[in-house]
Scaffold this motif. Structure first.
Motif, PDB file in Angstrom:
ATOM      1  N   GLU A   1      42.984  -8.735  23.635  1.00  0.00           N
ATOM      2  CA  GLU A   1      42.291  -7.880  24.599  1.00  0.00           C
ATOM      3  C   GLU A   1      41.098  -8.642  25.155  1.00  0.00           C
ATOM      4  N   GLY A   2      40.696  -8.284  26.367  1.00  0.00           N
ATOM      5  CA  GLY A   2      39.499  -8.886  26.938  1.00  0.00           C
ATOM      6  C   GLY A   2      39.679  -9.256  28.386  1.00  0.00           C
ATOM      7  N   PRO A   3      38.753 -10.045  28.915  1.00  0.00           N
ATOM      8  CA  PRO A   3      38.805 -10.441  30.320  1.00  0.00           C
ATOM      9  C   PRO A   3      40.136 -11.098  30.676  1.00  0.00           C
ATOM     10  N   GLY A   4      40.708 -10.685  31.813  1.00  0.00           N
ATOM     11  CA  GLY A   4      41.958 -11.243  32.284  1.00  0.00           C
ATOM     12  C   GLY A   4      43.202 -10.554  31.748  1.00  0.00           C
ATOM     13  N   ILE A   5      42.999  -9.563  30.876  1.00  0.00           N
ATOM     14  CA  ILE A   5      44.125  -8.828  30.289  1.00  0.00           C
ATOM     15  C   ILE A   5      43.985  -7.374  30.702  1.00  0.00           C
ATOM     16  N   GLU A   6      44.987  -6.850  31.409  1.00  0.00           N
ATOM     17  CA  GLU A   6      44.885  -5.482  31.915  1.00  0.00           C
ATOM     18  C   GLU A   6      44.724  -4.472  30.786  1.00  0.00           C
ATOM     19  N   THR A   7      45.586  -4.478  29.821  1.00  0.00           N
ATOM     20  CA  THR A   7      45.459  -3.594  28.654  1.00  0.00           C
ATOM     21  C   THR A   7      45.512  -4.420  27.381  1.00  0.00           C
ATOM     22  N   GLN A   8      46.677  -4.997  27.102  1.00  0.00           N
ATOM     23  CA  GLN A   8      46.839  -5.872  25.945  1.00  0.00           C
ATOM     24  C   GLN A   8      47.862  -6.952  26.280  1.00  0.00           C
ATOM     25  N   ALA A   9      47.750  -8.066  25.575  1.00  0.00           N
ATOM     26  CA  ALA A   9      48.733  -9.144  25.652  1.00  0.00           C
ATOM     27  C   ALA A   9      49.000  -9.584  24.217  1.00  0.00           C
ATOM     28  N   TRP A  10      50.001 -10.412  24.056  1.00  0.00           N
ATOM     29  CA  TRP A  10      50.370 -10.864  22.719  1.00  0.00           C
ATOM     30  C   TRP A  10      50.620 -12.362  22.751  1.00  0.00           C
ATOM     31  N   LEU A  11      50.292 -13.013  21.640  1.00  0.00           N
ATOM     32  CA  LEU A  11      50.534 -14.442  21.524  1.00  0.00           C
ATOM     33  C   LEU A  11      50.695 -14.784  20.047  1.00  0.00           C
TER      34      LEU A  11
END
Length: 185
Positions: A136-146
């Motif tokens: 989560e954070g700047p550049g991520i609309e809601t959540q991303a995964w890695l």
């Protein structure tokens, strides 16, 4: 001369495309970008080679860790970028596997007045997938995964914000990024 092939065929065009991919990955943490144009010596991946050609030059101190610190890699970097090879504590960029790059505390973390004076680590991965740790954070609309090698290490790094390290992850012709501003849940 051995070790000098494998650079960008058209430096202007390939460099712009590579820079765009690197900045897009950094602006959108967790997003995986495909890159091309470099053929670095083994064991360096295409994506890591593209990043080195794009982000390093004669004024960019670079640290090679583990198997990345090989004669063919050093010769390739010297010819294509001229980046000086330095100990990890002096590096603006570092390249290697996660294990070889540890401990993270040995890299420049920035200063309160100058948080940009920190290192960016290029982590060579066996796999790179948009799953695993939640971001989560700047550049991520809601959540991303890695798929991260050690999510707790990235939580500790984020706790240093605005200081801390930035990361690129590479595998084959793919790269992703995790800036220090990203929260790892």
């Amino acid at each position: 001369m051995q070790g000098v092939s494998g650079g960008f065929a058209d430096a202007a065009i390939d460099g712009v495309a590579a820079f765009r991919a690197a900045m897009s990955a950094m602006a959108r943490p967790g997003r995986i970008e495909r890159v091309a144009g470099a053929t670095p010596p083994v064991p360096v991946s295409v994506a890591a080679g593209v990043l080195l050609l794009t982000l390093c030059d004669a004024d960019t101190p670079l640290h090679l860790a583990g198997s990345a610190d090989a004669e063919a890699v050093r010769a390739w970097i010297a010819f294509h970028t001229g980046a000086p090879l330095v100990p990890r504590g002096e590096a603006a960029f570092a390249l290697g596997s996660w294990e070889a790059l540890l401990p993270l505390e040995n890299y420049r973390q920035g200063e309160p007045e100058y948080p940009d004076r920190s290192a960016t680590l290029i982590v060579e991965m066996d796999r790179l997938e948009a799953r695993g740790a939640t971001l989560e954070g700047p550049g991520i609309e809601t959540q991303a995964w890695l798929d991260l090698p050690d999510p707790a290490a990235f939580r500790r790094n984020h706790a240093l914000f605005p200081r801390g390290l930035d990361f690129f992850f590479t595998c084959g012709d793919r790269l992703a990024a995790l800036p220090r501003s990203t929260r790892v849940l």
